[in-house]
Design a protein around this motif. Sequence first.
Motif, PDB file in Angstrom:
ATOM      1  N   SER A 163       0.828  -1.205   0.000  1.00 59.19           N
ATOM      2  CA  SER A 163       0.000   0.000   0.000  1.00 59.19           C
ATOM      3  C   SER A 163       0.865   1.259   0.000  1.00 59.19           C
ATOM      4  CB  SER A 163      -0.924  -0.005   1.217  1.00 59.19           C
ATOM      5  OG  SER A 163      -1.661   1.190   1.282  1.00 59.19           O
ATOM      6  N   VAL A 164       1.893   1.268   0.829  1.00 60.22           N
ATOM      7  CA  VAL A 164       2.784   2.429   0.891  1.00 60.22           C
ATOM      8  C   VAL A 164       3.549   2.574  -0.422  1.00 60.22           C
ATOM      9  CG1 VAL A 164       4.783   3.443   2.059  1.00 60.22           C
ATOM     10  CG2 VAL A 164       2.977   2.363   3.400  1.00 60.22           C
ATOM     11  N   ALA A 165       3.983   1.471  -1.005  1.00 63.41           N
ATOM     12  CA  ALA A 165       4.712   1.510  -2.272  1.00 63.41           C
ATOM     13  C   ALA A 165       3.870   2.145  -3.372  1.00 63.41           C
ATOM     14  CB  ALA A 165       5.153   0.103  -2.668  1.00 63.41           C
ATOM     15  N   GLU A 166       2.566   1.899  -3.365  1.00 65.37           N
ATOM     16  CA  GLU A 166       1.671   2.500  -4.349  1.00 65.37           C
ATOM     17  C   GLU A 166       1.535   4.002  -4.139  1.00 65.37           C
ATOM     18  OE1 GLU A 166      -2.080   0.457  -4.340  1.00 65.37           O
ATOM     19  OE2 GLU A 166      -1.135  -1.472  -4.813  1.00 65.37           O
ATOM     20  N   GLN A 167       1.719   4.464  -2.906  1.00 65.91           N
ATOM     21  CA  GLN A 167       1.559   5.878  -2.587  1.00 65.91           C
ATOM     22  C   GLN A 167       2.820   6.697  -2.829  1.00 65.91           C
ATOM     23  OE1 GLN A 167      -0.120   6.377   1.421  1.00 65.91           O
ATOM     24  NE2 GLN A 167      -0.899   4.276   1.258  1.00 65.91           N
ATOM     25  N   LEU A 168       3.978   6.060  -2.790  1.00 69.54           N
ATOM     26  CA  LEU A 168       5.250   6.787  -2.883  1.00 69.54           C
ATOM     27  C   LEU A 168       5.992   6.428  -4.169  1.00 69.54           C
ATOM     28  CD1 LEU A 168       6.584   6.344   0.780  1.00 69.54           C
ATOM     29  CD2 LEU A 168       5.321   8.279  -0.172  1.00 69.54           C
ATOM     30  N   ASP A 169       6.026   7.367  -5.085  1.00 69.99           N
ATOM     31  CA  ASP A 169       6.750   7.144  -6.340  1.00 69.99           C
ATOM     32  C   ASP A 169       8.248   7.371  -6.179  1.00 69.99           C
ATOM     33  OD1 ASP A 169       4.402   6.596  -7.705  1.00 69.99           O
ATOM     34  OD2 ASP A 169       4.096   8.689  -8.271  1.00 69.99           O
ATOM     35  N   SER A 170       8.647   8.078  -5.145  1.00 67.00           N
ATOM     36  CA  SER A 170      10.049   8.453  -4.984  1.00 67.00           C
ATOM     37  C   SER A 170      10.891   7.390  -4.276  1.00 67.00           C
ATOM     38  CB  SER A 170      10.147   9.761  -4.196  1.00 67.00           C
ATOM     39  OG  SER A 170       9.572   9.599  -2.908  1.00 67.00           O
ATOM     40  N   VAL A 171      10.268   6.277  -3.870  1.00 68.45           N
ATOM     41  CA  VAL A 171      10.963   5.227  -3.131  1.00 68.45           C
ATOM     42  C   VAL A 171      10.743   3.898  -3.848  1.00 68.45           C
ATOM     43  CG1 VAL A 171      11.150   4.026  -0.913  1.00 68.45           C
ATOM     44  CG2 VAL A 171      10.568   6.460  -0.955  1.00 68.45           C
ATOM     45  N   ASP A 172      11.813   3.124  -4.004  1.00 66.41           N
ATOM     46  CA  ASP A 172      11.704   1.780  -4.561  1.00 66.41           C
ATOM     47  C   ASP A 172      11.655   0.777  -3.422  1.00 66.41           C
ATOM     48  OD1 ASP A 172      11.893   2.610  -7.259  1.00 66.41           O
ATOM     49  OD2 ASP A 172      14.065   2.717  -7.095  1.00 66.41           O
ATOM     50  N   PHE A 173      10.705  -0.134  -3.481  1.00 73.42           N
ATOM     51  CA  PHE A 173      10.542  -1.162  -2.457  1.00 73.42           C
ATOM     52  C   PHE A 173      10.890  -2.517  -3.055  1.00 73.42           C
ATOM     53  CE2 PHE A 173       7.909   2.269  -0.979  1.00 73.42           C
ATOM     54  CZ  PHE A 173       7.974   2.206   0.401  1.00 73.42           C
ATOM     55  N   PHE A 174      11.587  -3.330  -2.276  1.00 77.78           N
ATOM     56  CA  PHE A 174      11.940  -4.674  -2.693  1.00 77.78           C
ATOM     57  C   PHE A 174      11.599  -5.644  -1.578  1.00 77.78           C
ATOM     58  CE2 PHE A 174      14.693  -1.745  -4.893  1.00 77.78           C
ATOM     59  CZ  PHE A 174      14.597  -2.175  -6.207  1.00 77.78           C
ATOM     60  N   ARG A 198      16.859   1.096  10.000  1.00 77.21           N
ATOM     61  CA  ARG A 198      16.353  -0.274  10.098  1.00 77.21           C
ATOM     62  C   ARG A 198      15.177  -0.308  11.068  1.00 77.21           C
ATOM     63  NH1 ARG A 198      19.155  -5.764  10.085  1.00 77.21           N
ATOM     64  NH2 ARG A 198      20.588  -4.618   8.786  1.00 77.21           N
ATOM     65  N   SER A 199      14.199  -1.141  10.735  1.00 77.53           N
ATOM     66  CA  SER A 199      13.057  -1.360  11.613  1.00 77.53           C
ATOM     67  C   SER A 199      12.794  -2.860  11.664  1.00 77.53           C
ATOM     68  CB  SER A 199      11.816  -0.631  11.086  1.00 77.53           C
ATOM     69  OG  SER A 199      10.691  -0.938  11.866  1.00 77.53           O
ATOM     70  N   VAL A 200      12.652  -3.404  12.865  1.00 78.53           N
ATOM     71  CA  VAL A 200      12.402  -4.832  13.037  1.00 78.53           C
ATOM     72  C   VAL A 200      11.048  -5.005  13.707  1.00 78.53           C
ATOM     73  CG1 VAL A 200      13.212  -6.963  14.112  1.00 78.53           C
ATOM     74  CG2 VAL A 200      14.877  -5.302  13.243  1.00 78.53           C
ATOM     75  N   GLY A 201      10.230  -5.880  13.129  1.00 77.47           N
ATOM     76  CA  GLY A 201       8.901  -6.127  13.660  1.00 77.47           C
ATOM     77  C   GLY A 201       7.848  -5.359  12.880  1.00 77.47           C
ATOM     78  N   PHE A 202       6.609  -5.716  13.124  1.00 79.89           N
ATOM     79  CA  PHE A 202       5.495  -5.084  12.413  1.00 79.89           C
ATOM     80  C   PHE A 202       5.363  -3.622  12.819  1.00 79.89           C
ATOM     81  CE2 PHE A 202       1.161  -3.638  12.037  1.00 79.89           C
ATOM     82  CZ  PHE A 202       0.862  -3.983  10.732  1.00 79.89           C
ATOM     83  N   ILE A 203       5.130  -2.766  11.826  1.00 74.81           N
ATOM     84  CA  ILE A 203       4.781  -1.370  12.090  1.00 74.81           C
ATOM     85  C   ILE A 203       3.606  -1.014  11.185  1.00 74.81           C
ATOM     86  CG2 ILE A 203       7.034  -0.617  12.935  1.00 74.81           C
ATOM     87  CD1 ILE A 203       7.651   0.541  10.217  1.00 74.81           C
ATOM     88  N   PRO A 204       2.726  -0.117  11.639  1.00 70.98           N
ATOM     89  CA  PRO A 204       1.538   0.234  10.856  1.00 70.98           C
ATOM     90  C   PRO A 204       1.888   1.071   9.619  1.00 70.98           C
ATOM     91  CG  PRO A 204       1.611   1.507  12.882  1.00 70.98           C
ATOM     92  CD  PRO A 204       2.746   0.529  12.945  1.00 70.98           C
ATOM     93  N   GLU A 205       0.922   1.222   8.747  1.00 73.92           N
ATOM     94  CA  GLU A 205       1.133   1.884   7.455  1.00 73.92           C
ATOM     95  C   GLU A 205       1.750   3.270   7.578  1.00 73.92           C
ATOM     96  OE1 GLU A 205      -1.538   3.241   3.658  1.00 73.92           O
ATOM     97  OE2 GLU A 205      -2.026   1.344   4.626  1.00 73.92           O
ATOM     98  N   GLU A 206       1.236   4.112   8.452  1.00 72.74           N
ATOM     99  CA  GLU A 206       1.782   5.462   8.593  1.00 72.74           C
ATOM    100  C   GLU A 206       3.247   5.437   8.996  1.00 72.74           C
ATOM    101  OE1 GLU A 206       1.227   8.755   7.816  1.00 72.74           O
ATOM    102  OE2 GLU A 206      -0.382   7.757   6.750  1.00 72.74           O
ATOM    103  N   ALA A 207       3.604   4.497   9.868  1.00 70.23           N
ATOM    104  CA  ALA A 207       4.991   4.379  10.311  1.00 70.23           C
ATOM    105  C   ALA A 207       5.889   3.892   9.167  1.00 70.23           C
ATOM    106  CB  ALA A 207       5.101   3.436  11.507  1.00 70.23           C
ATOM    107  N   VAL A 208       5.371   3.007   8.312  1.00 77.59           N
ATOM    108  CA  VAL A 208       6.144   2.554   7.152  1.00 77.59           C
ATOM    109  C   VAL A 208       6.378   3.734   6.214  1.00 77.59           C
ATOM    110  CG1 VAL A 208       6.135   1.076   5.103  1.00 77.59           C
ATOM    111  CG2 VAL A 208       5.360   0.160   7.295  1.00 77.59           C
ATOM    112  N   LYS A 209       5.354   4.543   6.020  1.00 79.65           N
ATOM    113  CA  LYS A 209       5.470   5.709   5.149  1.00 79.65           C
ATOM    114  C   LYS A 209       6.514   6.687   5.693  1.00 79.65           C
ATOM    115  CE  LYS A 209       1.877   7.680   2.839  1.00 79.65           C
ATOM    116  NZ  LYS A 209       0.623   8.447   2.702  1.00 79.65           N
ATOM    117  N   GLU A 210       6.472   6.962   6.991  1.00 74.78           N
ATOM    118  CA  GLU A 210       7.458   7.845   7.604  1.00 74.78           C
ATOM    119  C   GLU A 210       8.865   7.257   7.492  1.00 74.78           C
ATOM    120  OE1 GLU A 210       6.322   8.821  11.617  1.00 74.78           O
ATOM    121  OE2 GLU A 210       4.306   9.410  10.960  1.00 74.78           O
ATOM    122  N   PHE A 211       8.975   5.963   7.734  1.00 73.99           N
ATOM    123  CA  PHE A 211      10.255   5.272   7.631  1.00 73.99           C
ATOM    124  C   PHE A 211      10.840   5.432   6.231  1.00 73.99           C
ATOM    125  CE2 PHE A 211      12.706   1.506   6.495  1.00 73.99           C
ATOM    126  CZ  PHE A 211      13.573   1.374   7.561  1.00 73.99           C
TER     127      PHE A 211
END
Length: 67
Positions: free
Chosen positions: A7-18, A51-64
């Motif tokens: 979901s975050v990857a779809e919102q952010l064009d400036s970041v590549d997710f793998f 680095r982040s270890v463990g589940f984090i919610p969508e907003e936190a992933v976006k901030e990260f």
Amino acid sequence: MGPVVSSVAEQLDSVDFFNVNVDQLPYLAQRFGVQSIPTLILIKNGQEAKRSVGFIPEEAVKEFAQS
């Protein structure tokens, strides 16, 4: 964690997710010192920036991803 990151990857064009399957690519997990899943690693200019270890919610992933 996959749906949240997707979901975050779809919102952010400036970041590549793998997504890496550590069972299929154990050498990559070892190279980055991944010991727990899920682990998010932010790479900037070829270096680990955060680095982040463990589940984090969508907003936190976006901030990260934007940090």
